[in-house]
Design a protein around this motif. Structure first.
Motif, PDB file in Angstrom:
ATOM      1  N   ASP A   1     -22.321 -26.812  -0.797  1.00  0.00           N
ATOM      2  CA  ASP A   1     -22.325 -25.362  -0.614  1.00  0.00           C
ATOM      3  C   ASP A   1     -21.528 -24.720  -1.747  1.00  0.00           C
ATOM      4  O   ASP A   1     -20.319 -24.906  -1.845  1.00  0.00           O
ATOM      5  CB  ASP A   1     -21.700 -25.014   0.738  1.00  0.00           C
ATOM      6  CG  ASP A   1     -21.704 -23.525   1.032  1.00  0.00           C
ATOM      7  OD1 ASP A   1     -22.065 -22.713   0.148  1.00  0.00           O
ATOM      8  OD2 ASP A   1     -21.346 -23.167   2.168  1.00  0.00           O
ATOM      9  N   LEU A   2     -22.197 -23.971  -2.610  1.00  0.00           N
ATOM     10  CA  LEU A   2     -21.544 -23.323  -3.744  1.00  0.00           C
ATOM     11  C   LEU A   2     -21.392 -21.819  -3.554  1.00  0.00           C
ATOM     12  O   LEU A   2     -21.201 -21.083  -4.519  1.00  0.00           O
ATOM     13  CB  LEU A   2     -22.329 -23.596  -5.032  1.00  0.00           C
ATOM     14  CG  LEU A   2     -22.343 -25.040  -5.509  1.00  0.00           C
ATOM     15  CD1 LEU A   2     -23.050 -25.147  -6.848  1.00  0.00           C
ATOM     16  CD2 LEU A   2     -20.941 -25.606  -5.616  1.00  0.00           C
ATOM     17  N   SER A   3     -21.445 -21.347  -2.310  1.00  0.00           N
ATOM     18  CA  SER A   3     -21.389 -19.901  -2.076  1.00  0.00           C
ATOM     19  C   SER A   3     -20.079 -19.289  -2.556  1.00  0.00           C
ATOM     20  O   SER A   3     -20.037 -18.091  -2.849  1.00  0.00           O
ATOM     21  CB  SER A   3     -21.634 -19.577  -0.604  1.00  0.00           C
ATOM     22  OG  SER A   3     -20.724 -20.274   0.219  1.00  0.00           O
ATOM     23  N   ASP A   4     -19.001 -20.064  -2.678  1.00  0.00           N
ATOM     24  CA  ASP A   4     -17.726 -19.541  -3.169  1.00  0.00           C
ATOM     25  C   ASP A   4     -17.447 -19.912  -4.615  1.00  0.00           C
ATOM     26  O   ASP A   4     -16.384 -19.595  -5.138  1.00  0.00           O
ATOM     27  CB  ASP A   4     -16.570 -20.033  -2.288  1.00  0.00           C
ATOM     28  CG  ASP A   4     -16.561 -19.357  -0.927  1.00  0.00           C
ATOM     29  OD1 ASP A   4     -16.987 -18.190  -0.840  1.00  0.00           O
ATOM     30  OD2 ASP A   4     -16.141 -19.998   0.052  1.00  0.00           O
ATOM     31  N   TYR A   5     -18.380 -20.589  -5.282  1.00  0.00           N
ATOM     32  CA  TYR A   5     -18.173 -21.003  -6.674  1.00  0.00           C
ATOM     33  C   TYR A   5     -18.487 -19.811  -7.579  1.00  0.00           C
ATOM     34  O   TYR A   5     -19.524 -19.155  -7.425  1.00  0.00           O
ATOM     35  CB  TYR A   5     -19.072 -22.198  -6.985  1.00  0.00           C
ATOM     36  CG  TYR A   5     -18.719 -22.940  -8.246  1.00  0.00           C
ATOM     37  CD1 TYR A   5     -17.417 -23.373  -8.500  1.00  0.00           C
ATOM     38  CD2 TYR A   5     -19.688 -23.200  -9.198  1.00  0.00           C
ATOM     39  CE1 TYR A   5     -17.104 -24.063  -9.650  1.00  0.00           C
ATOM     40  CE2 TYR A   5     -19.391 -23.896 -10.360  1.00  0.00           C
ATOM     41  CZ  TYR A   5     -18.093 -24.317 -10.580  1.00  0.00           C
ATOM     42  OH  TYR A   5     -17.786 -25.007 -11.733  1.00  0.00           O
ATOM     43  N   PRO A   6     -17.607 -19.464  -8.535  1.00  0.00           N
ATOM     44  CA  PRO A   6     -17.747 -18.217  -9.295  1.00  0.00           C
ATOM     45  C   PRO A   6     -19.124 -17.916  -9.890  1.00  0.00           C
ATOM     46  O   PRO A   6     -19.608 -16.784  -9.749  1.00  0.00           O
ATOM     47  CB  PRO A   6     -16.667 -18.339 -10.374  1.00  0.00           C
ATOM     48  CG  PRO A   6     -15.603 -19.164  -9.714  1.00  0.00           C
ATOM     49  CD  PRO A   6     -16.364 -20.170  -8.879  1.00  0.00           C
ATOM     50  N   PRO A   7     -19.819 -18.873 -10.550  1.00  0.00           N
ATOM     51  CA  PRO A   7     -21.115 -18.471 -11.112  1.00  0.00           C
ATOM     52  C   PRO A   7     -22.154 -18.136 -10.041  1.00  0.00           C
ATOM     53  O   PRO A   7     -22.976 -17.236 -10.221  1.00  0.00           O
ATOM     54  CB  PRO A   7     -21.567 -19.663 -11.958  1.00  0.00           C
ATOM     55  CG  PRO A   7     -20.587 -20.739 -11.758  1.00  0.00           C
ATOM     56  CD  PRO A   7     -19.446 -20.208 -10.974  1.00  0.00           C
ATOM     57  N   VAL A   8     -22.096 -18.820  -8.908  1.00  0.00           N
ATOM     58  CA  VAL A   8     -23.047 -18.537  -7.828  1.00  0.00           C
ATOM     59  C   VAL A   8     -22.686 -17.212  -7.160  1.00  0.00           C
ATOM     60  O   VAL A   8     -23.578 -16.420  -6.832  1.00  0.00           O
ATOM     61  CB  VAL A   8     -23.100 -19.718  -6.825  1.00  0.00           C
ATOM     62  CG1 VAL A   8     -24.015 -19.390  -5.659  1.00  0.00           C
ATOM     63  CG2 VAL A   8     -23.567 -20.992  -7.540  1.00  0.00           C
ATOM     64  N   LYS A   9     -21.407 -16.947  -6.988  1.00  0.00           N
ATOM     65  CA  LYS A   9     -20.990 -15.654  -6.449  1.00  0.00           C
ATOM     66  C   LYS A   9     -21.466 -14.519  -7.365  1.00  0.00           C
ATOM     67  O   LYS A   9     -21.939 -13.491  -6.898  1.00  0.00           O
ATOM     68  CB  LYS A   9     -19.471 -15.597  -6.283  1.00  0.00           C
ATOM     69  CG  LYS A   9     -18.969 -16.373  -5.082  1.00  0.00           C
ATOM     70  CD  LYS A   9     -17.464 -16.376  -4.999  1.00  0.00           C
ATOM     71  CE  LYS A   9     -16.944 -15.057  -4.516  1.00  0.00           C
ATOM     72  NZ  LYS A   9     -15.498 -15.106  -4.187  1.00  0.00           N
ATOM     73  N   ALA A  10     -21.350 -14.728  -8.681  1.00  0.00           N
ATOM     74  CA  ALA A  10     -21.805 -13.709  -9.633  1.00  0.00           C
ATOM     75  C   ALA A  10     -23.313 -13.507  -9.517  1.00  0.00           C
ATOM     76  O   ALA A  10     -23.796 -12.367  -9.510  1.00  0.00           O
ATOM     77  CB  ALA A  10     -21.430 -14.118 -11.059  1.00  0.00           C
ATOM     78  N   LEU A  11     -24.048 -14.595  -9.409  1.00  0.00           N
ATOM     79  CA  LEU A  11     -25.501 -14.519  -9.241  1.00  0.00           C
ATOM     80  C   LEU A  11     -25.851 -13.704  -8.005  1.00  0.00           C
ATOM     81  O   LEU A  11     -26.699 -12.808  -8.051  1.00  0.00           O
ATOM     82  CB  LEU A  11     -26.077 -15.933  -9.130  1.00  0.00           C
ATOM     83  CG  LEU A  11     -27.560 -16.039  -8.800  1.00  0.00           C
ATOM     84  CD1 LEU A  11     -28.397 -15.669 -10.011  1.00  0.00           C
ATOM     85  CD2 LEU A  11     -27.894 -17.445  -8.339  1.00  0.00           C
ATOM     86  N   ARG A  12     -25.196 -13.975  -6.894  1.00  0.00           N
ATOM     87  CA  ARG A  12     -25.503 -13.286  -5.632  1.00  0.00           C
ATOM     88  C   ARG A  12     -25.070 -11.830  -5.640  1.00  0.00           C
ATOM     89  O   ARG A  12     -25.600 -11.029  -4.878  1.00  0.00           O
ATOM     90  CB  ARG A  12     -24.872 -14.027  -4.446  1.00  0.00           C
ATOM     91  CG  ARG A  12     -25.418 -15.424  -4.264  1.00  0.00           C
ATOM     92  CD  ARG A  12     -26.928 -15.445  -4.192  1.00  0.00           C
ATOM     93  NE  ARG A  12     -27.421 -16.810  -4.084  1.00  0.00           N
ATOM     94  CZ  ARG A  12     -28.610 -17.194  -4.475  1.00  0.00           C
ATOM     95  NH1 ARG A  12     -29.452 -16.334  -4.999  1.00  0.00           N
ATOM     96  NH2 ARG A  12     -28.984 -18.444  -4.345  1.00  0.00           N
ATOM     97  N   SER A  13     -24.118 -11.497  -6.520  1.00  0.00           N
ATOM     98  CA  SER A  13     -23.706 -10.086  -6.595  1.00  0.00           C
ATOM     99  C   SER A  13     -24.556  -9.302  -7.591  1.00  0.00           C
ATOM    100  O   SER A  13     -24.285  -8.140  -7.844  1.00  0.00           O
ATOM    101  CB  SER A  13     -22.225  -9.987  -6.960  1.00  0.00           C
ATOM    102  OG  SER A  13     -22.020 -10.414  -8.290  1.00  0.00           O
ATOM    103  N   GLY A  14     -25.583  -9.957  -8.152  1.00  0.00           N
ATOM    104  CA  GLY A  14     -26.523  -9.258  -9.015  1.00  0.00           C
ATOM    105  C   GLY A  14     -26.390  -9.550 -10.497  1.00  0.00           C
ATOM    106  O   GLY A  14     -27.167  -9.023 -11.296  1.00  0.00           O
ATOM    107  N   SER A  15     -25.408 -10.348 -10.893  1.00  0.00           N
ATOM    108  CA  SER A  15     -25.268 -10.667 -12.320  1.00  0.00           C
ATOM    109  C   SER A  15     -26.428 -11.520 -12.788  1.00  0.00           C
ATOM    110  O   SER A  15     -26.928 -12.376 -12.055  1.00  0.00           O
ATOM    111  CB  SER A  15     -23.965 -11.431 -12.576  1.00  0.00           C
ATOM    112  OG  SER A  15     -22.858 -10.610 -12.330  1.00  0.00           O
TER     113      SER A  15
END
Length: 177
Positions: A118-132
């Motif tokens: 689960d990478l939901s808290d990993y910075p690049p995945v968090k950035a992806l999910r926030s629209g980056s």
């Protein structure tokens, strides 16, 4: 199930999300799971089987082990220590390098890339999910700085290519010398 393409025994899969999605009418359901037959991480895709009347008569599905998926997307290393991986819509690791680049050295142990991790808290995945989209910079929990490229794929999946800053900047440093 009522038919299989292997010699395995018929198994009840009605509790699986891929079955529930298809029997509920979703045109395509994807699920990452640990296979009941193999005991290994797999991607399952399913779709409803429709009778001539349009009523759902059953569910068709196929499964592929994630190692097969990784070979299909031909994940590769970047520079001496960079690598790429794919996450599904639930931020679970779908495909990743079978071995981390040797150039990562001991920092490889701090990279949380594991099958179905689960990478939901990993910075690049968090950035992806926030629209980056595109290039981002991040610092991991160990204080290491990284460059990453993030992009969204179909069905809410995401692709990340990341590389430690020192590896990313090594070519530039060689030019400056």
């Amino acid at each position: 199930n009522v038919a299989r393409n292997d010699a395995g025994k018929l198994t009840d899969y009605s509790d699986r999300a891929w079955y529930k999605g298809a029997i509920g009418g979703a045109p395509l359901t994807l699920q990452m799971l640990i296979g009941r037959t193999t005991g290994r991480p797999a991607l399952v895709a399913s779709a409803p089987i429709l009778a001539e009347s349009g009523a759902i008569a059953g569910v068709g599905m196929f499964a592929s082990e994630l190692t097969d998926v990784a070979r299909q997307v031909q994940l590769s290393t970047v520079g001496q220590a960079g690598f790429s991986y794919v996450v599904d819509a639930d931020d679970l690791v779908v495909a990743y390098p079978e071995t981390m680049p040797a150039g990562l050295g001991d920092i490889g142990s701090s990279v949380p890339i594991t099958p179905l991790g689960d990478l939901s808290d990993y910075p690049p995945v968090k950035a992806l999910r926030s629209g980056s989209r595109g290039r981002i910079e991040f610092t991991d929990q160990a204080g290491r700085q990284w460059q990453a490229y993030v992009d969204e794929m179909e069905y809410g999946w995401g692709m990340v290519v990341q590389q430690p800053n020192d590896d990313f900047l090594s070519a530039l440093r060689q030019l400056q010398v």
